[in-house]
Motif scaffolding. Sequence first.
Motif, PDB file in Angstrom:
ATOM      1  N   ILE A   1      36.093  75.342 -48.736  1.00 43.14           N
ATOM      2  CA  ILE A   1      35.695  74.357 -47.730  1.00 43.14           C
ATOM      3  C   ILE A   1      34.212  74.024 -47.890  1.00 43.14           C
ATOM      4  CG2 ILE A   1      35.422  73.980 -45.231  1.00 43.14           C
ATOM      5  CD1 ILE A   1      37.962  75.742 -44.910  1.00 43.14           C
ATOM      6  N   ILE A   2      33.413  75.032 -48.214  1.00 46.64           N
ATOM      7  CA  ILE A   2      32.026  74.824 -48.590  1.00 46.64           C
ATOM      8  C   ILE A   2      31.803  75.469 -49.950  1.00 46.64           C
ATOM      9  CG2 ILE A   2      31.196  74.684 -46.214  1.00 46.64           C
ATOM     10  CD1 ILE A   2      30.238  77.582 -46.475  1.00 46.64           C
TER      11      ILE A   2
ATOM     12  N   HIS B   1      33.677  77.871 -33.962  1.00 40.97           N
ATOM     13  CA  HIS B   1      33.252  76.485 -34.171  1.00 40.97           C
ATOM     14  C   HIS B   1      32.190  76.467 -35.270  1.00 40.97           C
ATOM     15  CE1 HIS B   1      35.282  74.322 -30.810  1.00 40.97           C
ATOM     16  NE2 HIS B   1      35.422  75.570 -30.388  1.00 40.97           N
ATOM     17  N   CYS B   2      32.592  75.957 -36.432  1.00 38.74           N
ATOM     18  CA  CYS B   2      31.743  75.958 -37.608  1.00 38.74           C
ATOM     19  C   CYS B   2      31.188  74.547 -37.839  1.00 38.74           C
ATOM     20  CB  CYS B   2      32.536  76.386 -38.843  1.00 38.74           C
ATOM     21  SG  CYS B   2      33.373  77.978 -38.666  1.00 38.74           S
TER      22      CYS B   2
ATOM     23  N   ALA C   1      40.925  80.815 -34.241  1.00 38.03           N
ATOM     24  CA  ALA C   1      40.976  79.426 -34.720  1.00 38.03           C
ATOM     25  C   ALA C   1      39.667  79.071 -35.405  1.00 38.03           C
ATOM     26  CB  ALA C   1      41.237  78.475 -33.555  1.00 38.03           C
ATOM     27  N   LEU C   2      39.764  78.533 -36.607  1.00 37.72           N
ATOM     28  CA  LEU C   2      38.594  78.049 -37.331  1.00 37.72           C
ATOM     29  C   LEU C   2      38.502  76.544 -37.134  1.00 37.72           C
ATOM     30  CD1 LEU C   2      39.742  80.477 -39.776  1.00 37.72           C
ATOM     31  CD2 LEU C   2      37.268  80.238 -39.778  1.00 37.72           C
ATOM     32  N   VAL C   3      37.436  76.114 -36.478  1.00 40.01           N
ATOM     33  CA  VAL C   3      37.244  74.717 -36.098  1.00 40.01           C
ATOM     34  C   VAL C   3      36.019  74.191 -36.843  1.00 40.01           C
ATOM     35  CG1 VAL C   3      36.903  73.115 -34.181  1.00 40.01           C
ATOM     36  CG2 VAL C   3      38.215  75.229 -33.823  1.00 40.01           C
TER      37      VAL C   3
ATOM     38  N   SER D   1      40.137  71.361 -35.504  1.00 41.31           N
ATOM     39  CA  SER D   1      40.790  72.635 -35.808  1.00 41.31           C
ATOM     40  C   SER D   1      41.432  72.577 -37.191  1.00 41.31           C
ATOM     41  CB  SER D   1      41.854  72.950 -34.757  1.00 41.31           C
ATOM     42  OG  SER D   1      42.453  74.209 -35.014  1.00 41.31           O
ATOM     43  N   HIS D   2      41.195  73.615 -37.986  1.00 41.49           N
ATOM     44  CA  HIS D   2      41.693  73.633 -39.364  1.00 41.49           C
ATOM     45  C   HIS D   2      42.774  74.678 -39.578  1.00 41.49           C
ATOM     46  CE1 HIS D   2      41.777  73.472 -43.729  1.00 41.49           C
ATOM     47  NE2 HIS D   2      41.515  74.763 -43.781  1.00 41.49           N
TER      48      HIS D   2
END
Length: 273
Positions: free
Chosen positions: A67-68, A89-90, A36-38, A43-44
């Motif tokens: 996203i960036i 968690h980013c 999971a990319l958060v 959560s995305h």
Amino acid sequence: MSLILDVSTSQFEVTQWQDGKLQTASDCLAEETPIALVYNGVSHAVMLATAQDLEDFALGFSLSEGIIEQASELYDVDVQVRNNGIELHCEIATERFVQLKEKRRTLAGKTGCGLCGSESLEQAVRYPDRLLSQSVFAATSIQRALQAMQATQVLQQQTGATHASAYVLADGTISMVREDVGRHNALDKLVGALEKNRVKTGLANDGFIITTSRASFEMVQKTARAGVSLLVAVSAPTGLAVRVAQECGLTLLGFARESRYVAYSHGERILNQ
């Protein structure tokens, strides 16, 4: 059934039939783990991926998905192992997080199927900016890299179930390789590793990428967004991938082998002398 969360391979006892005989053996299999990319606590996306090079994956995914815009906008990645998967968690720049939340609202407000939330083809496939690279590549360098590629794929040798993406210097030397059960994930990991290396060393972006998969439009898009002007695929491209490559100035080679390739776009970058 339990998930294997922190390893990329596992051993299974199997029965195999060979030459008319049954025998027991141990088989090494690639693991798929929910990742999971958060972003900033929200959560995305959840991807099935190989649980290695996860910080590279977080950075590469964030860049290739828009996203960036640059690596400095990803402040931190905290890898957290859960009972049913892994969370990345980013922490990203506030401006980028606001844009991400707006995009999520747009997607949630649409109905239907396919590329939901997109109002045009250009928006749906997110055509990359046109590449301005003047780099050219010797066919011999591509052949040299293809010859060396298999030896760099450790997970593939162990399991026979993973894809790889490699960054190759102009002389055909393989600089770095990332592997994953998913071809997009392998490329995202490579993009992240490549960007971290650029920031650290100032490495010029004059090499090319090899993928052991087909070339879908996402693979073309991710390569172009990384600023790399040549993508070499060992299998076929899709029609949309070719059109996107032609539009953004990317050289796309398919069916690449040690003795042949098919140029689908901007073949003038390849020197065959």
